[in-house]
Scaffold this motif. Structure first.
Motif, PDB file in Angstrom:
ATOM      1  N   GLN A   1      23.328  20.281 -12.992  1.00 24.67           N
ATOM      2  CA  GLN A   1      23.610  18.988 -12.368  1.00 24.67           C
ATOM      3  C   GLN A   1      23.646  19.083 -10.848  1.00 24.67           C
ATOM      4  O   GLN A   1      23.151  18.217 -10.149  1.00 24.67           O
ATOM      5  CB  GLN A   1      24.964  18.470 -12.848  1.00 24.67           C
ATOM      6  CG  GLN A   1      24.873  17.731 -14.156  1.00 24.67           C
ATOM      7  CD  GLN A   1      26.191  17.118 -14.496  1.00 24.67           C
ATOM      8  OE1 GLN A   1      27.253  17.627 -14.148  1.00 24.67           O
ATOM      9  NE2 GLN A   1      26.158  16.006 -15.178  1.00 24.67           N
ATOM     10  N   SER A  19      27.066   5.525 -16.115  1.00 23.54           N
ATOM     11  CA  SER A  19      26.042   6.523 -16.416  1.00 23.54           C
ATOM     12  C   SER A  19      25.809   6.635 -17.914  1.00 23.54           C
ATOM     13  O   SER A  19      24.683   6.829 -18.353  1.00 23.54           O
ATOM     14  CB  SER A  19      26.422   7.871 -15.820  1.00 23.54           C
ATOM     15  OG  SER A  19      27.565   8.356 -16.445  1.00 23.54           O
ATOM     16  N   ALA A  29      29.335  14.737  -8.885  1.00 24.46           N
ATOM     17  CA  ALA A  29      28.754  13.572  -8.204  1.00 24.46           C
ATOM     18  C   ALA A  29      29.672  13.085  -7.092  1.00 24.46           C
ATOM     19  O   ALA A  29      29.226  12.784  -5.989  1.00 24.46           O
ATOM     20  CB  ALA A  29      28.514  12.456  -9.210  1.00 24.46           C
ATOM     21  N   GLU A  30      30.960  13.047  -7.382  1.00 20.94           N
ATOM     22  CA  GLU A  30      31.893  12.520  -6.395  1.00 20.94           C
ATOM     23  C   GLU A  30      31.935  13.396  -5.151  1.00 20.94           C
ATOM     24  O   GLU A  30      32.033  12.892  -4.035  1.00 20.94           O
ATOM     25  CB  GLU A  30      33.289  12.385  -7.006  1.00 20.94           C
ATOM     26  CG  GLU A  30      33.386  11.195  -7.955  1.00 20.94           C
ATOM     27  CD  GLU A  30      34.641  11.218  -8.788  1.00 20.94           C
ATOM     28  OE1 GLU A  30      35.535  12.024  -8.475  1.00 20.94           O
ATOM     29  OE2 GLU A  30      34.720  10.441  -9.757  1.00 20.94           O
ATOM     30  N   ALA A  83      21.400  17.006  -8.315  1.00 20.41           N
ATOM     31  CA  ALA A  83      21.950  16.064  -7.351  1.00 20.41           C
ATOM     32  C   ALA A  83      21.321  16.291  -5.979  1.00 20.41           C
ATOM     33  O   ALA A  83      20.919  15.348  -5.304  1.00 20.41           O
ATOM     34  CB  ALA A  83      23.462  16.222  -7.277  1.00 20.41           C
ATOM     35  N   PHE A 102      28.294  12.948  -3.371  1.00 20.89           N
ATOM     36  CA  PHE A 102      27.938  11.625  -2.851  1.00 20.89           C
ATOM     37  C   PHE A 102      29.099  10.924  -2.155  1.00 20.89           C
ATOM     38  O   PHE A 102      29.025   9.738  -1.873  1.00 20.89           O
ATOM     39  CB  PHE A 102      27.390  10.750  -3.977  1.00 20.89           C
ATOM     40  CG  PHE A 102      26.103  11.267  -4.553  1.00 20.89           C
ATOM     41  CD1 PHE A 102      24.916  11.089  -3.875  1.00 20.89           C
ATOM     42  CD2 PHE A 102      26.091  11.949  -5.755  1.00 20.89           C
ATOM     43  CE1 PHE A 102      23.731  11.575  -4.392  1.00 20.89           C
ATOM     44  CE2 PHE A 102      24.902  12.447  -6.276  1.00 20.89           C
ATOM     45  CZ  PHE A 102      23.728  12.253  -5.586  1.00 20.89           C
ATOM     46  N   PRO A 129      24.166   8.686  -7.874  1.00 16.00           N
ATOM     47  CA  PRO A 129      25.206   9.347  -8.679  1.00 16.00           C
ATOM     48  C   PRO A 129      25.068   9.053 -10.176  1.00 16.00           C
ATOM     49  O   PRO A 129      25.184   9.959 -11.006  1.00 16.00           O
ATOM     50  CB  PRO A 129      26.515   8.767  -8.146  1.00 16.00           C
ATOM     51  CG  PRO A 129      26.204   8.035  -6.911  1.00 16.00           C
ATOM     52  CD  PRO A 129      24.738   7.865  -6.795  1.00 16.00           C
ATOM     53  N   MET A 139      22.247  10.986 -11.510  1.00 14.69           N
ATOM     54  CA  MET A 139      22.572  12.406 -11.600  1.00 14.69           C
ATOM     55  C   MET A 139      23.368  12.723 -12.859  1.00 14.69           C
ATOM     56  O   MET A 139      23.071  13.661 -13.574  1.00 14.69           O
ATOM     57  CB  MET A 139      23.368  12.804 -10.357  1.00 14.69           C
ATOM     58  CG  MET A 139      23.644  14.266 -10.287  1.00 14.69           C
ATOM     59  SD  MET A 139      25.254  14.547  -9.580  1.00 14.69           S
ATOM     60  CE  MET A 139      26.115  15.115 -10.997  1.00 14.69           C
ATOM     61  N   ILE A 140      24.400  11.909 -13.117  1.00 11.51           N
ATOM     62  CA  ILE A 140      25.222  12.174 -14.299  1.00 11.51           C
ATOM     63  C   ILE A 140      24.463  11.788 -15.555  1.00 11.51           C
ATOM     64  O   ILE A 140      24.526  12.463 -16.578  1.00 11.51           O
ATOM     65  CB  ILE A 140      26.541  11.376 -14.250  1.00 11.51           C
ATOM     66  CG1 ILE A 140      27.261  11.651 -12.940  1.00 11.51           C
ATOM     67  CG2 ILE A 140      27.435  11.738 -15.429  1.00 11.51           C
ATOM     68  CD1 ILE A 140      28.471  10.787 -12.743  1.00 11.51           C
TER      69      ILE A 140
END
Lengths: 322, 521, 337
Positions: free
Chosen positions: A145, A106, A250-251, A149, A254, A177, A180-181
């Motif tokens: 964020q 990212s 994100a983790e 997302a 997603f 992801p 997103m980041i």
């Protein structure tokens, strides 16, 4: 230089101990008995005590702290997870590459977009390109964020159905992801690049380069950008730190098996060894990133290298004189 | 009454039916396929072996399919049916003899025998976890009679014994497989000792768990060859994964988000009533809730229907008793001949308050562990009690801190989810002989009538369904009229799925069973 | 007289800023012959640097515009490349790139900031060589080393960075860069202002030597009459964007005419006079955003009269090659008043 790097690495030890001290203190003062999560709230008293003993929770806090720190530095032992009784180091190590990949991807993507945008904005200051870039940069820096997302999911997975909403199978599943980041980073880095570049293109040496007959684009990218990079590099260090945090969100959204998700689960279940382990690894990662940033500094700006060598020399002289 | 009776009936019927396994198999509505079922689940399990780790809800849907229990639970009839045990009989109040199937093998291939039942229970008891479940066994008197006959003993009379045995924490394992696999610790990461319809394939920590159809399963062969349980922490993201067809089933949705799926023919919402109950427990040990009229006034002032619609989008049910409709011991006001206060009647509430020591209202603090539904309930209650001149201060806290408060009895009233299908366990919250600390909650009803305590003791040991129902009827009369707790609603178990997937079974005792799911166009 | 290397005719340059239009250069004309050095003298803000940047096509953008005038460089009219139309900017820039560094070398005021801190000085000199000559990297480096030696810097320091040099040495490197492609014209914008006095002398000495060696014409921009005396053949005095007096070194130094020129000389310390205090010029330079319609120097002039306010004075030749723009010199030299 080598001595400097070595010194910096040694400096990480107190940093890690300091971080551990804070996390350890937090774990002690946070309400909730970790034993609840080890054996369940309905466990028998004997089972609770046995678990307490097994995890060493019956020892005084300072003994636990010293033992823990000793284990970290001598055996790279980050303790044992309360919830599944696995060594934390092992748990983290097979998740860490995922998080690192996600974070670096990212940041790299963000840089690849932000640098040209920032430069363009600076060169065309107050033009529509500049206005649109800076307005959207502000927008992307400001949006939460988590919300973003979900919006990405809604648009690209639910409505358009062109990107997978979860899992990590192939390159396509990384897009959301990373986006997103990365998007907040793009905004941030583009702004820094622009302001730094604006300063640089007013410098005399830019005029000198133009006076040599160099192309404007070459002047901007060869003579301008490299000088403008310094604040950007400093920001990349921080950005990596922020992105490590973004990876947590994100983790979990997603379904990516990284350290962030691991720590989030651990926090929820008061699995302190896992939380501490995660933080140690992230702190060390961040320290290394900062060291790399400093090394990149000296590569990009030779003045710093000379300054550094000069300092080392005077020190050695002083040492010899003494 | 009907429900407990059905339980015994099933047991008797089972004895009659089982002569050959072919007879047990009903015709399945599908032919097994090579398809994969993808299930979005809320969290990474702490392990894949339920007997030596704490039972947390994230583990249940996975353990459900990996391990069979001795008996199964049928939500339709609220009854217990055969599973690994084909028939059973009560020898006396605390001893039950089970006949086991003789065609069951573990995923590792070892046969399942009577000794494995004892081994499984022994393992569970040794773990010290889940006192509610594992503490009831009298291990010394549990014994193997032959390879396929086992007697299980309990310390006390346990009317809910068979229900408990159908529950996921009592899934069975085959000892030989456990030992060949490197002991029980290894089961948590690589479970091979279960006998369930699906076998474990792969666990990518924090990302997914892959299961594969157990081709040697003694029961119906599942339709889906593979199951992938994908771990997606965020509830909205799970629904979106369903909408984007990345997954077929989304577990534990936020009920508010289900509104978006309602009316969409592509998706079905599977909605199952439970015996869980979200209650407002009032601290009867101190003012103002030591006043019965105050408690009734509060109960009558809440608009239960509106609150259920707003806080849980209507995914739940309301009861006129502190026991939910789905509870096997539920007795309605009409049948039990009692006065219920658990409906909205502002005039009646005002009348009750006028009789209390606080005719002009009072102030109190409402404690709850922070959760979306609780937050909404808190705010609604705050508004509705305001009509009576009662000023409510909301005290939302973290779940861990919450138990610190209630354990210390340091609260005026709190909202809590009472989740135990055994009504005897729910009764503990009203038992003045159990203090806050032991109970980790309760309503501190110190002046509960002696009659109630006696009835509670009687209910606990009454096996006969008719008698049991009678006792619970009396208990409900006393508690409901005194109002130490107001049942806000009984939350349903809900999940959302592709419309084409049929046969998903949500149950109270085993969470979700997707081994009988199939695709029908 | 041969073809001048640089000929500027009636140049007018404006800066458009947010607060208004600054008339930076107003109707300036002069020419420089091959090998000749013209000193352009004036105080800060008089438009000296603007003239230099206009010749280089480097007027600050956005804002800088050539309103009228013609610049002919080495026989080629370059003002036509100054179009401000966006579409033609790139094409025009291409023409100017061939001029910059090649036909015209430029030395900037502050050697401290004129060199890029992140490249070695050798690279920076070699860059200009490679830009205008089809040579290999190693050949360019070889020539860069030669250039360094020429300006008195050991070639061994090729790989040093600017911050490793003193100010004077940096200026030598800037000079080396400017001369690397043997330009016909060298524009030196206050090349010694930022240097210590002793270093100034060395650098001027170097430039004088190099001018001969490379046979380069030079436009020396300075506010220092001493520098002009040292190195120039001709001198133009500029005030508020206008040349008020231009002539040979002798004309200007021996018989300054314009009151401003005289005031400049009066402000210089003199070894052979007993004046205790230097005479300063009272007041501030006219605001380029708001220039009067009459003589810009009127407010500060010690010889102002009503005739001065009648209109803008024009340059008049008071003796061959000596021009003054003042109502008091109407085409012929006046005796000392």
């Amino acid at each position: 230089m080598l001595r400097y790097i070595l010194k910096r690495i040694l400096w990480m030890i107190p940093v890690v101990i300091g971080v551990l001290l804070i996390v350890f203190t937090l774990s002690v003062i946070t309400p909730g008995d970790p034993v609840d999560n080890m054996v369940g709230p309905d466990a028998t008293v004997e089972a609770r005590e046995a678990a307490r003993e097994e995890m060493g929770l019956n020892q005084p806090v300072y003994v636990r702290f010293v033992k823990y720190v000793w284990g970290v530095f001598t055996r790279l032992d980050l303790g044992t997870s309360y919830s599944n009784r696995q060594p934390v180091a092992k748990e983290i190590m097979h998740r860490f590459p995922v998080t690192l990949k996600l974070t670096l991807a990212s940041v790299i993507v963000a840089l690849a977009i932000a640098l040209p945008l920032g430069v363009l904005s600076a060169v065309k200051q107050y033009s529509w390109v500049d206005n649109i870039t800076m307005a959207s940069a502000l927008f992307f820096v400001s949006i939460p964020q988590f919300w973003f997302a979900l919006m990405l999911l809604l648009i690209f997975s639910v409505k358009l159905q062109i990107l997978p909403a979860s899992g990590i199978n192939g390159i396509r599943s990384w897009i959301l992801p990373v986006a997103m980041i990365g998007v907040g980073n793009v905004g941030n880095l583009a702004r820094v690049t622009r302001s730094s570049m604006l300063e640089v293109i007013r410098q005399d040496y830019i005029r000198t380069a133009r006076a040599k007959g160099q192309r404007k684009s070459v002047v901007i990218f060869k003579h301008g950008l490299r000088n403008a990079l310094m604040p950007v590099i400093a920001n990349v260090g921080n950005t990596i730190g922020v992105s490590l945090g973004g990876a947590v969100v994100a983790e979990s959204i997603f379904s990516i098996p990284g350290v962030g998700q691991f720590m989030l689960n651990a926090i929820n279940s008061r699995d302190w060894p896992s939380v501490q382990g995660g933080i140690v690894v992230l702190a060390i990662t961040f320290s290394i990133v900062m060291l790399l940033v400093d090394i990149v500094y000296t590569i990009v700006d030779p003045r710093l290298k000379t300054e550094f060598q000069a300092r080392a020399k005077t020190k050695r002289k002083k040492g010899a004189a003494a | 009454m009907k429900k407990l009776a059905a339980l015994f009936l099933t047991a008797v019927m089972a004895v009659g039916i089982v002569s050959g396994s072919a007879l047990v198999h009903a015709e399945t509505p599908y032919t097994p396929s090579d398809e994969t079922l993808v299930v979005a689940h809320k969290g990474n399990p702490t392990g894949l072996f339920h007997l030596n780790i704490s039972a947390v809800s994230v583990n249940t849907p996975i353990s459900e399919t990996l391990y069979d229990r001795l008996v199964s639970y049928d939500g339709e009839t609220n009854s217990v049916g055969p599973m690994l045990a084909t028939e059973w009989e009560y020898i006396d109040d605390t001893h039950v003899r089970f006949k086991l199937r003789d065609d069951v093998v573990s995923h590792a291939g070892d046969p399942f025998k009577a000794s494995d039942v004892i081994y499984s229970i022994q393992t569970a008891v040794d773990s010290g976890a889940l006192g509610n479940y594992f503490g009831m066994f009298n291990l010394e008197e549990c014994q193997v009679e032959d390879d396929y006959t086992v007697v299980l003993a309990t310390k006390n009379v346990e009317p809910y014994f068979l229900y408990t045995l159908s529950n996921v924490p009592l899934g069975m394992v085959v000892q030989a497989s456990v030992e060949a696999n490197g002991g029980i610790e290894a089961q948590a990461l690589n479970p091979v000792a279960g006998t369930g319809p699906y076998k474990f394939v792969e666990w990518s920590d924090g990302s997914y768990i892959k299961l594969e159809r157990n081709e040697n399963y003694w029961g119906d062969t599942p339709y889906f060859k593979n199951v992938e349980i994908r771990i997606i922490g965020d509830a909205s993201a799970r629904i979106m994964n369903l909408e984007s067809h990345d997954v077929n089933i989304a577990l534990d949705p936020d009920t508010i988000q289900l509104a978006g799926l309602e009316g969409n023919p592509e998706f079905t919402i599977i909605n199952y009533p439970t015996s869980n109950s979200t209650d407002l427990l009032m601290n009867c040990s101190k003012a103002p809730f030591n006043d019965e009229h105050v408690r009734r006034a509060v109960s009558l002032a809440m608009n239960y229907e509106a609150n259920l619609m707003i806080a849980a989008s209507g995914y739940g049910s309301l009861s006129d008793s502190f026991l939910p409709l789905a509870s096997s011991a539920y007795v309605s006001a009409e049948d039990g001949g009692y006065q219920s206060y658990f409906h909205y009647d502002l005039e009646a509430a005002k009348a009750e308050l006028a009789q209390s020591a606080y005719p002009d209202g009072f102030e109190f603090e409402l404690l709850y562990a922070e959760a979306p539904a609780f937050n909404t309930y808190g705010e609604m209650i705050q508004n509705q009690l305001g009509e009576l001149g009662i000023k409510v201060t909301l005290v939302p806290v973290a779940s861990t801190v919450f138990y610190d408060y209630v354990t210390a009895g340091d609260f005026d009233a709190h909202i809590v989810n009472l989740a135990n299908p055994d009504p005897a366990m729910i009764l503990r919250d009203f038992d003045s002989r159990i203090d806050f600390k032991t109970m980790r909650g309760g309503c501190g009803w110190v002046d509960a009538p002696q009659e109630l305590l006696d009835l509670m003791d009687e209910a606990k040991v009454t096996l006969d369904p008719d008698k049991s129902k009678e006792v619970y009827g009396k208990i409900q009369k006393i508690i409901n009229e005194a109002c130490p707790a107001a049942p806000l609603y009984s939350p349903n178990k809900v999940c959302a799925a592709d419309s084409s997937i049929k046969g998903i079974i949500l149950t109270e005792f085993s969470d979700i069973d997707f081994s009988k799911a199939y695709r029908a166009e | 007289m041969s073809e001048p290397i640089l000929k500027i005719e009636n140049l007018v340059v404006h800066y458009e800023t947010r607060t208004g239009v600054a008339e930076a250069v107003n109707d300036v004309s002069f020419e420089i012959q091959p090998g000749e050095t013209l000193g352009l003298v004036g105080e800060t803000g008089a438009g000296k640097t603007t003239i230099a940047l206009t010749i280089m096509g480097l007027l600050p953008q956005p804002g800088g515009h050539v309103i009228q005038g013609k610049i002919t460089l080495d026989g080629e009219e370059i003002t036509r490349y100054l179009s401000n139309s966006r579409r033609e900017t790139n094409k025009n820039d291409k023409h100017f790139r061939k001029i910059r560094g090649n036909k015209v070398g430029m030395i900037f005021q502050d050697p401290m900031s004129a060199l890029n801190p992140v490249y070695t000085v050798g690279e920076q000199i070699a860059e200009v060589i490679r830009l205008h000559n089809r040579v290999s990297r190693s050949e360019a480096e070889k020539r860069a080393v030669e250039m360094m030696e020429t300006v008195g810097i050991p070639g061994a320091r090729f790989n040093n960075y600017p911050h490793e040099f003193s100010g004077g040495m940096k200026q030598r490197i800037v000079i080396a860069m400017a001369l690397a492609c043997s330009p016909k014209l060298l524009i030196a914008d206050e090349p010694t202002t930022a240097l210590d006095v002793t270093i100034q002398a060395q650098v001027l000495e170097l430039m004088r030597g190099l001018r001969k060696e490379f046979n380069t014409a030079m436009l020396m921009i300075t506010h220092d009459l001493g520098v002009v005396a040292d190195i120039c053949d001709k001198c133009a005095v500029i005030y508020a964007g206008q040349i008020v007096e231009i002539g040979t070194l002798e004309h200007i130094f021996n018989s300054p005419c314009h009151p401003y020129t005289r005031a400049l000389f009066d402000a210089l310390p003199s070894l052979d006079s007993d004046v205790e205090r230097l005479k300063s010029i009272e007041g501030l330079m006219a605001d380029p955003m708001d220039l009067p319609t009459y003589c810009s120097f009127y407010d500060r002039c010690d010889r102002k009269c009503d005739a001065c306010k009648a209109g803008d004075p024009v340059l008049k030749e008071v003796e061959p090659g000596h021009f003054v723009s003042c109502v008091h010199y109407d085409g012929k030299k006046e005796g000392e008043a």
